[in-house]
Each structure stands twice: as structure tokens, then as C-alpha cells.
Design a protein around this motif. Structure first.
Motif, mmCIF file in Angstrom:
data_model
loop_
_atom_site.group_PDB
_atom_site.id
_atom_site.type_symbol
_atom_site.label_atom_id
_atom_site.label_comp_id
_atom_site.label_asym_id
_atom_site.label_seq_id
_atom_site.Cartn_x
_atom_site.Cartn_y
_atom_site.Cartn_z
ATOM 1 N N VAL B 11 -2.239 28.643 76.420
ATOM 2 C CA VAL B 11 -3.120 28.350 75.189
ATOM 3 C C VAL B 11 -4.132 27.672 75.840
ATOM 4 O O VAL B 11 -3.809 26.330 75.879
ATOM 5 N N THR B 12 -5.307 28.205 76.317
ATOM 6 C CA THR B 12 -6.278 27.381 76.857
ATOM 7 C C THR B 12 -7.502 27.139 75.986
ATOM 8 O O THR B 12 -7.974 28.549 75.702
ATOM 9 N N SER B 13 -8.205 26.392 76.111
ATOM 10 C CA SER B 13 -9.623 26.375 75.586
ATOM 11 C C SER B 13 -10.661 27.527 76.293
ATOM 12 O O SER B 13 -10.546 27.127 77.407
ATOM 13 N N ASP B 14 -11.464 28.117 75.225
ATOM 14 C CA ASP B 14 -12.431 28.795 76.012
ATOM 15 C C ASP B 14 -13.438 27.909 76.396
ATOM 16 O O ASP B 14 -14.092 27.117 75.659
ATOM 17 N N PRO B 15 -13.766 27.859 77.899
ATOM 18 C CA PRO B 15 -14.738 26.612 78.123
ATOM 19 C C PRO B 15 -16.341 27.041 77.875
ATOM 20 O O PRO B 15 -17.162 26.342 78.001
ATOM 21 N N THR B 16 -16.378 28.130 77.346
ATOM 22 C CA THR B 16 -17.533 28.670 77.176
ATOM 23 C C THR B 16 -18.162 28.096 75.834
ATOM 24 O O THR B 16 -19.465 27.870 75.484
ATOM 25 N N ASP B 17 -16.868 28.151 74.968
ATOM 26 C CA ASP B 17 -17.522 27.552 73.265
ATOM 27 C C ASP B 17 -16.520 26.611 72.871
ATOM 28 O O ASP B 17 -16.888 26.068 71.784
ATOM 29 N N GLY B 18 -15.549 26.116 73.565
ATOM 30 C CA GLY B 18 -14.925 25.078 73.221
ATOM 31 C C GLY B 18 -13.374 25.486 72.207
ATOM 32 O O GLY B 18 -12.957 24.530 71.630
ATOM 33 N N THR B 19 -13.713 26.696 71.810
ATOM 34 C CA THR B 19 -12.587 27.226 70.715
ATOM 35 C C THR B 19 -11.380 27.231 71.453
ATOM 36 O O THR B 19 -11.156 27.652 72.558
ATOM 37 N N THR B 20 -10.099 27.046 70.617
ATOM 38 C CA THR B 20 -8.666 27.216 71.040
ATOM 39 C C THR B 20 -7.906 28.097 70.116
ATOM 40 O O THR B 20 -8.101 27.820 68.965
ATOM 41 N N VAL B 21 -7.382 29.186 70.615
ATOM 42 C CA VAL B 21 -6.843 30.153 69.584
ATOM 43 C C VAL B 21 -5.474 29.283 69.252
ATOM 44 O O VAL B 21 -5.045 28.516 69.876
ATOM 45 N N SER B 22 -4.986 29.547 68.109
ATOM 46 C CA SER B 22 -3.639 28.840 67.419
ATOM 47 C C SER B 22 -2.271 29.543 68.361
ATOM 48 O O SER B 22 -2.783 30.743 68.917
ATOM 49 N N GLU B 23 -1.442 28.952 68.321
ATOM 50 C CA GLU B 23 -0.189 29.389 68.948
ATOM 51 C C GLU B 23 0.176 31.036 68.162
ATOM 52 O O GLU B 23 0.344 31.790 68.990
ATOM 53 N N HIS B 24 0.014 30.741 67.039
ATOM 54 C CA HIS B 24 0.272 32.097 66.257
ATOM 55 C C HIS B 24 -0.631 33.188 66.594
ATOM 56 O O HIS B 24 -0.307 34.171 67.160
ATOM 57 N N HIS B 51 8.969 26.884 78.283
ATOM 58 C CA HIS B 51 9.590 25.772 77.062
ATOM 59 C C HIS B 51 8.642 24.744 77.031
ATOM 60 O O HIS B 51 9.061 23.953 76.416
ATOM 61 N N ASN B 52 7.573 24.803 77.482
ATOM 62 C CA ASN B 52 6.548 23.713 77.523
ATOM 63 C C ASN B 52 5.129 24.042 77.045
ATOM 64 O O ASN B 52 4.579 24.983 77.397
ATOM 65 N N PRO B 53 4.519 23.420 76.183
ATOM 66 C CA PRO B 53 2.940 23.486 75.998
ATOM 67 C C PRO B 53 2.470 23.352 77.403
ATOM 68 O O PRO B 53 2.713 22.656 78.177
ATOM 69 N N PRO B 54 1.070 24.017 77.531
ATOM 70 C CA PRO B 54 0.302 24.713 76.593
ATOM 71 C C PRO B 54 0.743 26.180 76.726
ATOM 72 O O PRO B 54 -0.113 27.009 76.349
ATOM 73 N N PHE B 55 2.133 26.557 76.835
ATOM 74 C CA PHE B 55 2.209 27.993 77.027
ATOM 75 C C PHE B 55 3.153 28.540 75.777
ATOM 76 O O PHE B 55 3.893 28.003 75.330
ATOM 77 N N VAL B 56 2.921 29.667 75.105
ATOM 78 C CA VAL B 56 3.790 30.113 74.353
ATOM 79 C C VAL B 56 4.517 31.551 74.659
ATOM 80 O O VAL B 56 4.777 32.272 74.057
ATOM 81 N N ALA B 57 4.461 31.871 76.014
ATOM 82 C CA ALA B 57 5.355 32.605 76.784
ATOM 83 C C ALA B 57 6.985 32.401 75.936
ATOM 84 O O ALA B 57 7.209 31.189 75.824
ATOM 85 N N PRO B 58 7.602 33.493 75.519
ATOM 86 C CA PRO B 58 8.719 33.039 74.793
ATOM 87 C C PRO B 58 9.767 32.352 75.611
ATOM 88 O O PRO B 58 9.982 32.449 76.864
ATOM 89 N N ALA B 59 10.578 31.504 74.858
ATOM 90 C CA ALA B 59 11.547 30.656 75.690
ATOM 91 C C ALA B 59 12.864 31.684 75.880
ATOM 92 O O ALA B 59 13.622 31.501 76.618
ATOM 93 N N ASN B 60 12.960 32.798 74.994
ATOM 94 C CA ASN B 60 13.828 33.955 75.225
ATOM 95 C C ASN B 60 12.978 35.251 75.265
ATOM 96 O O ASN B 60 12.910 35.707 74.238
ATOM 97 N N PRO B 61 12.681 35.689 76.358
ATOM 98 C CA PRO B 61 11.718 36.829 76.352
ATOM 99 C C PRO B 61 12.337 38.015 75.640
ATOM 100 O O PRO B 61 11.350 38.870 74.936
#
Lengths: 247, 392
Positions: B11-24, B51-61
Motif C-alpha cells: 500500500v504505497t502512496s501514488d507519488p504523482t498525486d499523493g493519494t493512498t488507497v485504503s487497505e480494503h 505480516h507487516n504494513p505497508p503490505f496487505v498480501a495475506p498472512a495466509n495466502p
């Protein structure tokens, strides 16, 4: 001693062309070459200028990524029979670019490798920088740092008196590094003869067995020189999985 | 050969407009990407485990993979990677087995150790034991998927007595396993020992290094008698950004590159493109670059691309998939097939593994009769017996 050859790699941070650091490097290598000649050793020399690797070093610090040029420099140091480190002193320490190289190179990169520390600086007040900063760092990399370090201040280049003292010191340090290297090369070959039993070693490599007992004894006799580093991606050096399973 | 994408779910901010999508939103986007992968004609969707932010890849794939399996028909679902060090092998055996049933055999795994030190103690483990954990845990997983009423004892987990995994793998054939490692020869050796696949995620590494790891695996695969070195099962990573016009691709991707969490503020896009597989340009450039992998890796089986990271907008990611599906992958399929020796296997599928199993051709860990590993073992045993006789 019979005729033999050794390779000395100078790791030099020369920030301008024709710098005193580069001059000092050349003089040390020339002195080592003649010290070798006098005892029948052919000395090959190579100079790595860290300036050329500045961006690669900063990239590696940020990303862990090694450029090919940096990989080649690291490999040259590992394969060297002896290493000379030459850097200008800034604020009582060798310039950070130079220490960064040693901080990023692989652990044990200098194992069994004699190392000579040399520095340049504006005033003699910087003369212990190599001793206090680099000696422990290079010892950490398992380098065998020779007792004499060389420091050249502006005075040494300016007066004939200073020049003579510097020349004597260079000669002393160069002789130390060459004689220690010659000793280690001799000892290394002895070790190799012991490890690689001629009756079994060839057959073993031919069969492609990655046997733990052959660790470090490469076919081309890489052992003995920089003997701490083994090519871990060579199938002949891989630890057989059964051993890993046993723990 | 199979082609796909792999995601780390950053989950990384878009550097061109500063927006960040929610985890959802990022999670929903990931499912949308996976469905699109099938729609445009690619073969594999692979997810990391985090298992750690800023990643929302599943803890249990398997949670994510099962959800995608329900919304796709033929897409192969993989991990990239499954953390074999910090995940209980019993749960891996159970959960992936279950997902394998739900997906009718479309599940495969890439095993990895994980390089984030703090993650290990969260699961009662120690990163310093990374390799021994990978060795012991995978050995247990391997047996769990193949043996009933297992008695087992090891260093890193409580013993098992008479344990049987439920559900047992579909058709008694476990999901195919790749072992992923960037610089540990032990893992290439592990993959070769079992006759499993070897995946090198080379996206941050120079070709020269990746080639050596792949060669090591191939030679050891042959040593263990699973086939010729050229028949070993190899997978590679890749990283691409495309526009029809290569200057447009560079212009658009540069801010994402310059600010990317991993390599941002470091090497230039141009240097990084020279030194690693990153290709930013036209579809034709991506085709040429990817085809060149064969020159140093040999004919291989799986190619995964990273396309959805560093804050790239979802719309852009989906456009990348369109380009891959329309212009890149069809050409790669055709070109990779040219000159590919008939005895080099395709990427394993559940169907091919079932046939192999029924024909009694499953790889024998450590090498069966006729392999050089087997001969070496025999020779060592007779040598030891001789020495024993001399001593007594």
C-alpha cells in the motif's frame, strides 16, 4: 624461494586526477614490485579507484543492489594475494567513501590476505587515522594488517627530508607486505597439498559430488589465496542436502 | 511455459498525486487484478505472504487464493512466497490442501524464508535459524502431504504422533512446490534434492548472479537423478512497465521508480534497467528483454512479472495487463516455443502431476537408483564398511 608470482590490488580513493593519494599508491606498488623482484617474486599490480564506484556504493547502501563494476571490484579484492588501502583523511578519519567500500564488501573478504594501510592528509596531525579507523575495520574482515602504516602529509612531498622519511617508510611497509604474502602463499600451497589428496580429489570432482570434505579446495587451487572465501555457487562446494537435513 | 504476475500487495502512496488507497481497496483491487490476469490470457496469479504494513498480501495466502479460485476457471494460483520458516508446516499442509480441493488442483507454492527479522519472533522463531527452519519445516510438509499416521519429531515444533493431514491432497498429489531464494545455495540444493522447482526472483539482481544460482540448481537436479540439467523446473521474476511508445513509458513510470519504497532515491531508472530485469518501454522491448532470459537461464517454465507496486493506480495496472495479454505474451509463447527441445518439460500442472504419479515417476528425494547421488551413497557406504572391517 623459487620464482613465483603474487597479485597486489590497491584499493584507492583518489578524488582528483593526479592526486597525492594516487601518487602514494603508485609509489607503494612500485616499492612492493621491487621488493618482490629482489627475492625472485613477480608482482602483478592492479589499482581500483573507489571514485569510479561512488554511485554504485551509494546505490548498494540504499538498495542492497551491487552493480557489476562493484561486484568485479569486490571479487578482485577477494582474489588478491595482498591488498593496499590508500585514502585521504578527512576530519581525522579516512574519507567516508573509502570506508564505505570496506563496510559493504563481504565478510571475510580479506581472510588470509596481508593488507597495507596508507593515508594522505594535509597535516601530520591526521597520521593515526588509518591506525584508529581502518586497522580494526580491516581486521574485522579477517585481513592481516602489517605493522607499518604509511602516512603522507603535505610536508612529506614538499621537503627533501620529508621525502626521504616517506620513502623509507614506504619501503619498510612494502617489504613487510611482500614477505608476509610470500610466506602465506607458501603455507597455503602446503595446506592445499594436505587437503586435496591427489588419489581421490580428481575422481571426486569428476563425479560431480558436492562433498563437504572438499570444501575450499577448488580444482584450480584457489585455496591459499584469500582462502576464507569459497565459491558457494560452485556445485563442487555445495553442502549436500542430506547433511542439511541432519542439522 | 506459463506466464503470470506476482504481487507483494504494497500500500504505497501514488507519488504523482499523493493519494493512498485504503487497505480494503487494495485488497479488492488485488482480486480484480487476478480476474483480469485470467481474462487477458495469462496463466498464473501469485501473491506474497505478509505480516507487516505497508503490505496487505495475506498472512495466509490460501484465503485470497480460494476467493480468486471461486471467481476464475483456469487461472493457476500460486504464492510468491509462502513463508516456510514462520508458518507451521501443519497449517500449510492443511490450508493449501483445502484450497487445492476448492480450486480443483490450481494451487502451487513458492517457498521462501522471508527477510524481515522482526517477523520471526512474532511467530516464536529466530531469523538466525532461517535455513534450518526452511529445511526442517519443508521436510515435514513434504511428509505430511504423502504419509498417513505420521510420527514425527524435530527441533522447531512440537512432535506429532499418528497425525494425518485433512483433507489429504487432491488425487493424492500434493500441490507443486517451487523453492525461492535469491542468494542461498542451500535452497537451490533443497529444490534439487526433492526434484521440486526453483524460482529465482531476480528483479533486484544482475543476470550474472541469477545465472549462477540457476546453474547450481540445474546441475544438482541432474546429480539427484530427476532428469537432465536442462529439464530442471526453473522460474524467474521480471518487472515491466509499458506504453506503446517507449518514451511515454519512461516518462510515466519515472516518478513511481524514483519514489518506490525499495529502490527509490537510489540508482537511476536507466542504470537499474541495465543492471536488473526491469524493462520500461514498449511491448516490443519487453518481449526482447524477456526472451533474452533464456540465453542465460536455459529453457524455463514460469515467468512472473511485477506490475502493480509503488503506488501505480489500479487503472494503469489493468492497462499493463491488457498490453501483456494482447501484445506481449502471445509473442513470448510463440518465440519461447521455437527451438525448445522436446524433452524440456512444461510447467507442472495438477493434471501432469497426476499422470506422473500414476506412472510411478514421482521424483525420489535425494536420488533413486541410477542417479549419481545414489552411486555416491553406495560408494561411501562400502568405503565405510571397509574401514569398519579394517578397524575391527
Amino acid at each position: 624461494m623459487s620464482t613465483t608470482t603474487m597479485t597486489i590490488v590497491a584499493v584507492t580513493t583518489s578524488l582528483s586526477e593526479d592526486s597525492t593519494t594516487l601518487k602514494l599508491t603508485d609509489r607503494i606498488l612500485a616499492s612492493a614490485t621491487s621488493a618482490g623482484e629482489s627475492v625472485g617474486i613477480e608482482v602483478n599490480t592492479e589499482v581500483i579507484n573507489i571514485r569510479d564506484l561512488a554511485t554504485a556504493l551509494s546505490d548498494m547502501t540504499l538498495t542492497g543492489f551491487r552493480s557489476e563494476a562493484l561486484e568485479a571490484a569486490f571479487a578482485a579484492v577477494v582474489e588478491a594475494d595482498a591488498v593496499v588501502s590508500v585514502a585521504p583523511v578527512y576530519k581525522v578519519a579516512p574519507v567516508g567513501l573509502h570506508t564505505l567500500f570496506w563496510q559493504l564488501i563481504d565478510e571475510k573478504a580479506l581472510a588470509r590476505t596481508p593488507v597495507l594501510i596508507a593515508s594522505t592528509g594535509g597535516t601530520p596531525r591526521h597520521s593515526l587515522a588509518g591506525e584508529s579507523v581502518l586497522r580494526p575495520m580491516l581486521a574485522y574482515l579477517k585481513g592481516v594488517v602489517v605493522p607499518t602504516t604509511v602516512f603522507a602529509a603535505t610536508d612529506d612531498w614538499g621537503s627533501s627530508e620529508g621525502g626521504r622519511a616517506l620513502s623509507a617508510r614506504i619501503r619498510q611497509a612494502a617489504e613487510e607486505v611482500v614477505s608476509l604474502t610470500a610466506t602465506l602463499i607458501g603455507a597455503g600451497k602446503g595446506d592445499l597439498a594436505e587437503v586435496a589428496d591427489p588419489e581421490t580429489s580428481d575422481a571426486q570432482f569428476a563425479s560431480g559430488e558436492g562433498a563437504g570434505r572438499a570444501r575450499g579446495a577448488g580444482q584450480d587451487g584457489r585455496v591459499g589465496r584469500g582462502g576464507g572465501i569459497v565459491d558457494e555457487f560452485d556445485p563442487a562446494n555445495v553442502t549436500p542436502f542430506a547433511q542439511l537435513l541432519e542439522g | 511455459m506459463e506466464f503470470g504476475i506476482f504481487t507483494i500487495g504494497d500500500v504505497t502512496s501514488d507519488p504523482t498525486d499523493g493519494t493512498t488507497v485504503s487497505e480494503h481497496q487494495r485488497i479488492k483491487n488485488t482480486v480484480e487484478i487476478a480476474k483480469k490476469v485470467e481474462e487477458v490470457g495469462l496463466d498464473v496469479f501469485a501473491t506474497g505472504q505478509h505480516h507487516n504494513p505497508p503490505f496487505v498480501a495475506p498472512a495466509n495466502p490460501p484465503v485470497l487464493l480460494a476467493n480468486i479460485a471461486a471467481q476464475t476457471q483456469r487461472l493457476q494460483l500460486s504464492t510468491a512466497t509462502t513463508l516456510i520458516t514462520t508458518t507451521d508446516p501443519v497449517r500449510i499442509a492443511e490450508d493449501y490442501s483445502y484450497a487445492q480441493h476448492l480450486s480443483d488442483g490450481r494451487i502451487s507454492l513458492i517457498m521462501g524464508r522471508g527477510n524481515t527479522g522482526p517477523v520471526y519472533p512474532w511467530f516464536g522463531k529466530d531469523i538466525r535459524a532461517g535455513v534450518p527452519l526452511a529445511v526442517e519445516n519443508y521436510n515435514l510438509l513434504y511428509r505430511l502431504w504423502r504419509e498417513k499416521n505420521l510420527d514425527w519429531e524435530g527441533k522447531f515444533r512440537t512432535p506429532l504422533n499418528g497425525f494425518t493431514v485433512t483433507p489429504t491432497p487432491l488425487d493424492e498429489v500434493p500441490p507443486f512446490v517451487w523453492h525461492g531464494s535469491i542468494r542461498s545455495p542451500e535452497i537451490a540444493e533443497q529444490a534439487a534434492y526433492y526434484g521440486d522447482g526453483f524460482f529465482h526472483n531476480n528483479i533486484f539482481w544482475p543476470t550474472s548472479h541469477t545465472a549462477r544460482m540457476v546453474q547450481l540448481y540445474r546441475q544438482r537436479y541432474e546429480y539427484y537423478g530427476h532428469g537432465k540439467a536442462s529439464q530442471a523446473i526453473v522460474g524467474l521474476g521480471g518487472q515491466v512497465f509499458m506504453r506503446k511508445n517507449s518514451q511515454d513509458a519512461v516518462r510515466e513510470f519515472r516518478p513511481y521508480f524514483d519514489n518506490a519504497p525499495v529502490y527509490g532515491h537510489g540508482p537511476s531508472l536507466e542504470d537499474f534497467s541495465t543492471q536488473t530485469p526491469l524493462t520500461v518501454g514498449s511491448p516490443q522491448q519487453v518481449i526482447e528483454r524477456t526472451l533474452s532470459f533464456r540465453d542465460w537461464a536455459g529453457d524455463y517454465q514460469r515467468q512472473l512479472f511485477l506490475i502493480d507496486h509503488a503506488g501505480l493506480p489500479q487503472k494503469t495496472v489493468l492497462e499493463q495487463l491488457d498490453l501483456l495479454g494482447e501484445e506481449v505474451i502471445p509473442v513470448l509463447r510463440e518465440e519461447f516455443a521455437k527451438g525448445r527441445p522436446a524433452d524440456v518439460p512444461d510447467a507442472p500442472t495438477h493434471e501432469s502431476l497426476v499422470i506422473r504419479h500414476r506412472e510411478g515417476r514421482d521424483p525420489i528425494p535425494g536420488g533413486g537408483e541410477g542417479s549419481r547421488a545414489f552411486e555416491d551413497r553406495q560408494a561411501r557406504a562400502s568405503e565405510a564398511a571397509k574401514e569398519g572391517a579394517e578397524q575391527s
